[in-house]
Design a protein around this motif. Structure first.
Motif, mmCIF file in Angstrom:
data_model
loop_
_atom_site.group_PDB
_atom_site.id
_atom_site.type_symbol
_atom_site.label_atom_id
_atom_site.label_comp_id
_atom_site.label_asym_id
_atom_site.label_seq_id
_atom_site.Cartn_x
_atom_site.Cartn_y
_atom_site.Cartn_z
ATOM 1 N N CYS A 61 0.836 -1.204 0.000
ATOM 2 C CA CYS A 61 0.000 0.000 0.000
ATOM 3 C C CYS A 61 0.870 1.254 0.000
ATOM 4 O O CYS A 61 0.623 2.196 -0.763
ATOM 5 C CB CYS A 61 -0.928 -0.013 1.213
ATOM 6 S SG CYS A 61 -1.908 1.482 1.436
ATOM 7 N N ALA A 62 1.883 1.294 0.857
ATOM 8 C CA ALA A 62 2.776 2.465 0.917
ATOM 9 C C ALA A 62 3.480 2.690 -0.420
ATOM 10 O O ALA A 62 3.590 3.828 -0.896
ATOM 11 C CB ALA A 62 3.792 2.294 2.038
ATOM 12 N N ILE A 63 3.928 1.619 -1.041
ATOM 13 C CA ILE A 63 4.610 1.722 -2.336
ATOM 14 C C ILE A 63 3.639 2.210 -3.411
ATOM 15 O O ILE A 63 3.945 3.124 -4.179
ATOM 16 C CB ILE A 63 5.232 0.363 -2.720
ATOM 17 C CG1 ILE A 63 6.374 0.024 -1.751
ATOM 18 C CG2 ILE A 63 5.707 0.363 -4.173
ATOM 19 C CD1 ILE A 63 6.849 -1.422 -1.834
ATOM 20 N N ARG A 64 2.446 1.603 -3.466
ATOM 21 C CA ARG A 64 1.441 1.979 -4.468
ATOM 22 C C ARG A 64 1.004 3.432 -4.303
ATOM 23 O O ARG A 64 0.959 4.202 -5.262
ATOM 24 C CB ARG A 64 0.217 1.056 -4.369
ATOM 25 C CG ARG A 64 -0.931 1.480 -5.305
ATOM 26 C CD ARG A 64 -2.185 0.631 -5.102
ATOM 27 N NE ARG A 64 -2.667 0.560 -3.745
ATOM 28 C CZ ARG A 64 -3.367 1.528 -3.127
ATOM 29 N NH1 ARG A 64 -3.650 2.668 -3.746
ATOM 30 N NH2 ARG A 64 -3.784 1.357 -1.874
ATOM 31 N N GLU A 65 0.656 3.817 -3.082
ATOM 32 C CA GLU A 65 0.193 5.183 -2.845
ATOM 33 C C GLU A 65 1.269 6.202 -3.207
ATOM 34 O O GLU A 65 0.970 7.266 -3.751
ATOM 35 C CB GLU A 65 -0.246 5.360 -1.387
ATOM 36 C CG GLU A 65 -1.555 4.686 -1.055
ATOM 37 C CD GLU A 65 -2.775 5.421 -1.595
ATOM 38 O OE1 GLU A 65 -2.670 6.590 -1.993
ATOM 39 O OE2 GLU A 65 -3.862 4.806 -1.611
ATOM 40 N N THR A 66 2.519 5.887 -2.920
ATOM 41 C CA THR A 66 3.596 6.822 -3.235
ATOM 42 C C THR A 66 3.718 7.031 -4.738
ATOM 43 O O THR A 66 3.761 8.171 -5.209
ATOM 44 C CB THR A 66 4.936 6.349 -2.639
ATOM 45 O OG1 THR A 66 4.793 6.247 -1.216
ATOM 46 C CG2 THR A 66 6.059 7.326 -2.964
ATOM 47 N N VAL A 67 3.722 5.950 -5.509
ATOM 48 C CA VAL A 67 3.851 6.115 -6.959
ATOM 49 C C VAL A 67 2.601 6.766 -7.553
ATOM 50 O O VAL A 67 2.694 7.614 -8.443
ATOM 51 C CB VAL A 67 4.229 4.791 -7.663
ATOM 52 C CG1 VAL A 67 3.058 3.839 -7.783
ATOM 53 C CG2 VAL A 67 4.843 5.067 -9.025
ATOM 54 N N GLU A 68 1.403 6.418 -7.036
ATOM 55 C CA GLU A 68 0.165 7.024 -7.546
ATOM 56 C C GLU A 68 0.119 8.524 -7.296
ATOM 57 O O GLU A 68 -0.293 9.291 -8.167
ATOM 58 C CB GLU A 68 -1.062 6.389 -6.881
ATOM 59 C CG GLU A 68 -1.430 5.033 -7.401
ATOM 60 C CD GLU A 68 -2.643 4.429 -6.686
ATOM 61 O OE1 GLU A 68 -2.965 3.279 -7.003
ATOM 62 O OE2 GLU A 68 -3.264 5.096 -5.820
ATOM 63 N N GLU A 69 0.520 8.946 -6.097
ATOM 64 C CA GLU A 69 0.387 10.347 -5.725
ATOM 65 C C GLU A 69 1.558 11.215 -6.151
ATOM 66 O O GLU A 69 1.422 12.434 -6.234
ATOM 67 C CB GLU A 69 0.204 10.475 -4.203
ATOM 68 C CG GLU A 69 -1.107 9.890 -3.728
ATOM 69 C CD GLU A 69 -1.294 10.014 -2.224
ATOM 70 O OE1 GLU A 69 -0.387 10.499 -1.516
ATOM 71 O OE2 GLU A 69 -2.386 9.623 -1.755
ATOM 72 N N THR A 70 2.729 10.596 -6.417
ATOM 73 C CA THR A 70 3.930 11.402 -6.664
ATOM 74 C C THR A 70 4.665 11.114 -7.968
ATOM 75 O O THR A 70 5.494 11.918 -8.382
ATOM 76 C CB THR A 70 4.961 11.205 -5.533
ATOM 77 O OG1 THR A 70 5.517 9.884 -5.617
ATOM 78 C CG2 THR A 70 4.351 11.444 -4.166
ATOM 79 N N GLY A 71 4.432 9.951 -8.565
ATOM 80 C CA GLY A 71 5.223 9.554 -9.730
ATOM 81 C C GLY A 71 6.568 8.959 -9.343
ATOM 82 O O GLY A 71 7.364 8.601 -10.206
ATOM 83 N N ILE A 72 6.832 8.823 -8.050
ATOM 84 C CA ILE A 72 8.109 8.315 -7.549
ATOM 85 C C ILE A 72 7.944 6.868 -7.085
ATOM 86 O O ILE A 72 7.080 6.561 -6.266
ATOM 87 C CB ILE A 72 8.625 9.167 -6.359
ATOM 88 C CG1 ILE A 72 8.795 10.638 -6.767
ATOM 89 C CG2 ILE A 72 9.894 8.581 -5.756
ATOM 90 C CD1 ILE A 72 9.892 10.907 -7.761
#
Length: 160
Positions: A61-72
């Motif tokens: 979840c932390a990995i997915r949310e980070t890429v979804e919200e930031t592109g990183i």
């Protein structure tokens, strides 16, 4: 679009009707700057994060949310802490949901990508820790960032 309202220890806050496990990521670049988003639902700065989906681990979840919200894209490297303070309520005006805080913050390492705003973020930036106190931010985010900057050992529940 609805708004997000963070309530803290406020007797006028609406009653909680939901508890959803959420994960966030405390990510620093090679120069020590922190990856932050400016949320589009309340204008506050925040670490990337959000609610866990069915069938997903908290780490994923932390990995997915980070890429979804930031592109990183990130790699999780540890755990910063777990926040479960029942005095912190999160109201979503779009659907009437009022959550009790339940968030795990992971530490993460940058893997790839460029800061890119999303449907949930108007800005994505690598921010110097010295600037964080000047940013519009909910107290819960301030506490989490301060904890991440000043404690190297995982802590099960730094909530008061």
């Amino acid at each position: 679009m609805g708004r997000r309202i963070d309530w803290y220890d406020d007797p006028s806050a609406p009653d909680v009707n939901s508890v959803k496990p959420s994960a966030g990521a405390f990510v620093r670049d090679d120069t020590g700057n922190i990856l932050l988003i400016r949320r589009n639902d309340n204008g506050n700065w925040s670490m990337p994060g959000g609610a866990m989906d069915p069938g997903e681990s908290m780490t994923a979840c932390a990995i997915r949310e980070t890429v979804e919200e930031t592109g990183i894209s990130i790699e999780v490297t540890g755990m910063v802490g777990v926040w479960t303070d029942p005095r912190h309520r999160i109201e979503y005006t779009s659907d009437g949901e009022v959550r009790q805080e339940f968030t795990i913050i992971y530490s993460g390492r940058y893997v790839a990508g460029e800061p890119t705003p999303s449907a949930e973020s108007t800005h994505v930036e690598w921010v110097s820790p010295e600037i964080v106190p000047t940013l519009q931010m909910d107290r819960s985010q301030r506490i989490r960032i301060e904890w991440a900057l000043n404690h190297s050992d995982p802590h099960l529940d730094p909530s008061p």
